[in-house]
Design a protein around this motif. Sequence first.
Motif, PDB file in Angstrom:
ATOM      1  N   ASN A 187       3.639  -1.640  -0.165  1.00  0.00           N
ATOM      2  CA  ASN A 187       2.431  -2.397   0.150  1.00  0.00           C
ATOM      3  C   ASN A 187       1.291  -1.413   0.411  1.00  0.00           C
ATOM      4  OD1 ASN A 187       0.608  -3.583   2.510  1.00  0.00           O
ATOM      5  ND2 ASN A 187       1.414  -5.306   1.332  1.00  0.00           N
ATOM      6  N   ILE A 188       0.104  -1.751  -0.069  1.00  0.00           N
ATOM      7  CA  ILE A 188      -1.080  -0.911   0.170  1.00  0.00           C
ATOM      8  C   ILE A 188      -2.211  -1.808   0.655  1.00  0.00           C
ATOM      9  CG2 ILE A 188      -2.793   0.651  -0.854  1.00  0.00           C
ATOM     10  CD1 ILE A 188      -0.670   1.481  -2.909  1.00  0.00           C
ATOM     11  N   ASP A 189      -2.758  -1.481   1.820  1.00  0.00           N
ATOM     12  CA  ASP A 189      -3.874  -2.239   2.389  1.00  0.00           C
ATOM     13  C   ASP A 189      -4.949  -1.275   2.866  1.00  0.00           C
ATOM     14  OD1 ASP A 189      -3.133  -4.945   2.194  1.00  0.00           O
ATOM     15  OD2 ASP A 189      -1.826  -4.784   3.963  1.00  0.00           O
ATOM     16  N   CYS A 190      -6.065  -1.837   3.308  1.00  0.00           N
ATOM     17  CA  CYS A 190      -7.079  -0.989   3.932  1.00  0.00           C
ATOM     18  C   CYS A 190      -7.497  -1.575   5.274  1.00  0.00           C
ATOM     19  CB  CYS A 190      -8.291  -0.787   3.026  1.00  0.00           C
ATOM     20  SG  CYS A 190      -9.184  -2.282   2.647  1.00  0.00           S
ATOM     21  N   ALA A 191      -8.075  -0.731   6.105  1.00  0.00           N
ATOM     22  CA  ALA A 191      -8.569  -1.141   7.417  1.00  0.00           C
ATOM     23  C   ALA A 191      -9.757  -0.248   7.757  1.00  0.00           C
ATOM     24  CB  ALA A 191      -7.466  -1.013   8.473  1.00  0.00           C
ATOM     25  N   PHE A 192     -10.475  -0.623   8.813  1.00  0.00           N
ATOM     26  CA  PHE A 192     -11.720   0.070   9.132  1.00  0.00           C
ATOM     27  C   PHE A 192     -11.757   0.495  10.600  1.00  0.00           C
ATOM     28  CE2 PHE A 192     -12.365  -2.727   5.547  1.00  0.00           C
ATOM     29  CZ  PHE A 192     -13.002  -1.896   4.637  1.00  0.00           C
ATOM     30  N   LEU A 193     -12.275   1.700  10.813  1.00  0.00           N
ATOM     31  CA  LEU A 193     -12.378   2.245  12.165  1.00  0.00           C
ATOM     32  C   LEU A 193     -13.372   1.457  13.007  1.00  0.00           C
ATOM     33  CD1 LEU A 193     -11.640   4.641  14.052  1.00  0.00           C
ATOM     34  CD2 LEU A 193     -13.587   5.864  13.089  1.00  0.00           C
ATOM     35  N   GLU A 194     -14.471   1.072  12.409  1.00  0.00           N
ATOM     36  CA  GLU A 194     -15.542   0.371  13.118  1.00  0.00           C
ATOM     37  C   GLU A 194     -16.202  -0.642  12.185  1.00  0.00           C
ATOM     38  OE1 GLU A 194     -17.196   4.315  15.580  1.00  0.00           O
ATOM     39  OE2 GLU A 194     -18.488   3.256  14.186  1.00  0.00           O
ATOM     40  N   GLN A 197       0.870  -5.155   8.627  1.00  0.00           N
ATOM     41  CA  GLN A 197       1.914  -4.496   7.837  1.00  0.00           C
ATOM     42  C   GLN A 197       3.269  -4.578   8.548  1.00  0.00           C
ATOM     43  OE1 GLN A 197       0.166  -0.619   6.799  1.00  0.00           O
ATOM     44  NE2 GLN A 197      -0.377  -1.500   4.819  1.00  0.00           N
ATOM     45  N   ILE A 198       3.254  -4.492   9.865  1.00  0.00           N
ATOM     46  CA  ILE A 198       4.508  -4.629  10.629  1.00  0.00           C
ATOM     47  C   ILE A 198       5.066  -6.038  10.439  1.00  0.00           C
ATOM     48  CG2 ILE A 198       5.514  -4.661  12.954  1.00  0.00           C
ATOM     49  CD1 ILE A 198       3.361  -2.425  13.647  1.00  0.00           C
ATOM     50  N   ALA A 199       4.191  -7.027  10.477  1.00  0.00           N
ATOM     51  CA  ALA A 199       4.623  -8.420  10.286  1.00  0.00           C
ATOM     52  C   ALA A 199       5.221  -8.627   8.894  1.00  0.00           C
ATOM     53  CB  ALA A 199       3.446  -9.370  10.512  1.00  0.00           C
ATOM     54  N   LEU A 200       4.753  -7.838   7.925  1.00  0.00           N
ATOM     55  CA  LEU A 200       5.283  -7.932   6.555  1.00  0.00           C
ATOM     56  C   LEU A 200       6.609  -7.187   6.403  1.00  0.00           C
ATOM     57  CD1 LEU A 200       2.040  -7.337   4.396  1.00  0.00           C
ATOM     58  CD2 LEU A 200       3.248  -9.506   4.724  1.00  0.00           C
ATOM     59  N   GLY A 201       7.021  -6.474   7.452  1.00  0.00           N
ATOM     60  CA  GLY A 201       8.325  -5.800   7.397  1.00  0.00           C
ATOM     61  C   GLY A 201       8.263  -4.296   7.199  1.00  0.00           C
ATOM     62  N   ALA A 202       7.095  -3.684   7.396  1.00  0.00           N
ATOM     63  CA  ALA A 202       6.988  -2.229   7.226  1.00  0.00           C
ATOM     64  C   ALA A 202       7.950  -1.510   8.158  1.00  0.00           C
ATOM     65  CB  ALA A 202       5.555  -1.776   7.519  1.00  0.00           C
ATOM     66  N   LYS A 203       8.617  -0.495   7.614  1.00  0.00           N
ATOM     67  CA  LYS A 203       9.467   0.359   8.449  1.00  0.00           C
ATOM     68  C   LYS A 203       8.804   1.719   8.654  1.00  0.00           C
ATOM     69  CE  LYS A 203      12.706  -2.618   8.983  1.00  0.00           C
ATOM     70  NZ  LYS A 203      12.032  -3.569   9.899  1.00  0.00           N
ATOM     71  N   LYS A 204       8.003   2.094   7.679  1.00  0.00           N
ATOM     72  CA  LYS A 204       7.237   3.342   7.777  1.00  0.00           C
ATOM     73  C   LYS A 204       5.828   3.064   7.258  1.00  0.00           C
ATOM     74  CE  LYS A 204       7.357   8.226   6.649  1.00  0.00           C
ATOM     75  NZ  LYS A 204       8.280   9.368   6.496  1.00  0.00           N
ATOM     76  N   ILE A 205       4.833   3.473   8.025  1.00  0.00           N
ATOM     77  CA  ILE A 205       3.436   3.263   7.601  1.00  0.00           C
ATOM     78  C   ILE A 205       2.735   4.620   7.546  1.00  0.00           C
ATOM     79  CG2 ILE A 205       1.227   2.139   8.094  1.00  0.00           C
ATOM     80  CD1 ILE A 205       2.774   0.019   9.705  1.00  0.00           C
ATOM     81  N   VAL A 206       2.161   4.903   6.385  1.00  0.00           N
ATOM     82  CA  VAL A 206       1.328   6.095   6.234  1.00  0.00           C
ATOM     83  C   VAL A 206      -0.125   5.659   6.341  1.00  0.00           C
ATOM     84  CG1 VAL A 206       0.581   7.937   4.675  1.00  0.00           C
ATOM     85  CG2 VAL A 206       2.997   7.283   4.764  1.00  0.00           C
ATOM     86  N   VAL A 207      -0.851   6.270   7.254  1.00  0.00           N
ATOM     87  CA  VAL A 207      -2.279   5.990   7.429  1.00  0.00           C
ATOM     88  C   VAL A 207      -3.054   7.102   6.727  1.00  0.00           C
ATOM     89  CG1 VAL A 207      -4.142   5.829   9.137  1.00  0.00           C
ATOM     90  CG2 VAL A 207      -1.894   4.804   9.619  1.00  0.00           C
ATOM     91  N   LEU A 208      -3.891   6.730   5.770  1.00  0.00           N
ATOM     92  CA  LEU A 208      -4.659   7.737   5.025  1.00  0.00           C
ATOM     93  C   LEU A 208      -6.134   7.671   5.403  1.00  0.00           C
ATOM     94  CD1 LEU A 208      -5.035   9.850   2.784  1.00  0.00           C
ATOM     95  CD2 LEU A 208      -5.256   7.971   1.163  1.00  0.00           C
ATOM     96  N   PRO A 209      -6.628   8.688   6.115  1.00  0.00           N
ATOM     97  CA  PRO A 209      -8.053   8.691   6.477  1.00  0.00           C
ATOM     98  C   PRO A 209      -8.941   8.968   5.258  1.00  0.00           C
ATOM     99  CG  PRO A 209      -6.744  10.059   7.986  1.00  0.00           C
ATOM    100  CD  PRO A 209      -5.903   9.795   6.765  1.00  0.00           C
ATOM    101  N   TYR A 210      -9.732   7.981   4.894  1.00  0.00           N
ATOM    102  CA  TYR A 210     -10.651   8.105   3.760  1.00  0.00           C
ATOM    103  C   TYR A 210     -11.953   8.715   4.279  1.00  0.00           C
ATOM    104  CZ  TYR A 210     -13.110   6.642  -0.492  1.00  0.00           C
ATOM    105  OH  TYR A 210     -13.834   6.611  -1.656  1.00  0.00           O
ATOM    106  N   PHE A 211     -11.853   9.990   4.632  1.00  0.00           N
ATOM    107  CA  PHE A 211     -12.965  10.732   5.236  1.00  0.00           C
ATOM    108  C   PHE A 211     -13.054  12.098   4.558  1.00  0.00           C
ATOM    109  CE2 PHE A 211     -14.276   8.403   9.109  1.00  0.00           C
ATOM    110  CZ  PHE A 211     -13.332   7.397   9.103  1.00  0.00           C
TER     111      PHE A 211
END
Lengths: 123, 123
Positions: free
Chosen positions: B36-43, B56-70
């Motif tokens: 699964n690939i989603d996006c989220a925002f700091l502010e 993502q946890i509700a969808l069943g994620a066991k491992k989540i990689v957070v990629l800072p688009y900075f």
Amino acid sequence: MNHLLIVAHGSRREASNEEIRFLANHLRTITNPFDNIDCAFLEIAEPSIPDGLRHQIALGAKKIVVLPYFLSAGRHVAIDIPEQVDQVAKEASHVEMTIAPYLGSSKKIGELMMQQAIAGLGI
Amino acid sequence: MNHLLIVAHGSRREASNEEIRFLANHLRTITNPFDNIDCAFLEIAEPSIPDGLRHQIALGAKKIVVLPYFLSAGRHVAIDIPEQVDQVAKEASHVEMTIAPYLGSSKKIGELMMQQAIAGLGI
């Protein structure tokens, strides 16, 4: 004389500004069609965009490409950078100035993101 | 279940936020190891990082990689994003969360910049 001016936002963290100067140095070392590569900052850090452009003109630039080191086409890319470039372009009509597509518009950004994400996955 | 959450700053310009959603969609279409690939925002924009992670946890994620688009390792990358991730990690100790190296730290950024600069040169 084709010059490249990398334009970043500028940060209160001097380490972030140093990252940009480091990148400009790095770009000089890879194969490129430019006679000179410098960086400048929209806000906060030095040199400003007008100062960066004037320095390149003083060095003999005939064409200057301004590369916005930004990920999205916000107000800075759409309005602020062109305004600052136009200001100097009016003083130096013998120098051609163009603004390259901002970094985030590269078609290869997705590929780069995936590489970083996979590095985070640790596989 | 390995999930990827792309985290961008968030903008008042909805078009900038849409660029990020578009990128997340694009990443789903290229070869990748994520379920699964989603996006989220700091502010400013939605979903927030905690909401994105909880979804993502509700969808069943066991491992989540957070990629800072900075592009640079400023306060947002060094402090704000880790703080928000930690907040959710404490609620969900069965889910492994890691923060990938931020986009600007990619060794290929220089190459991408040169491609954009050459496009600006028009040769």
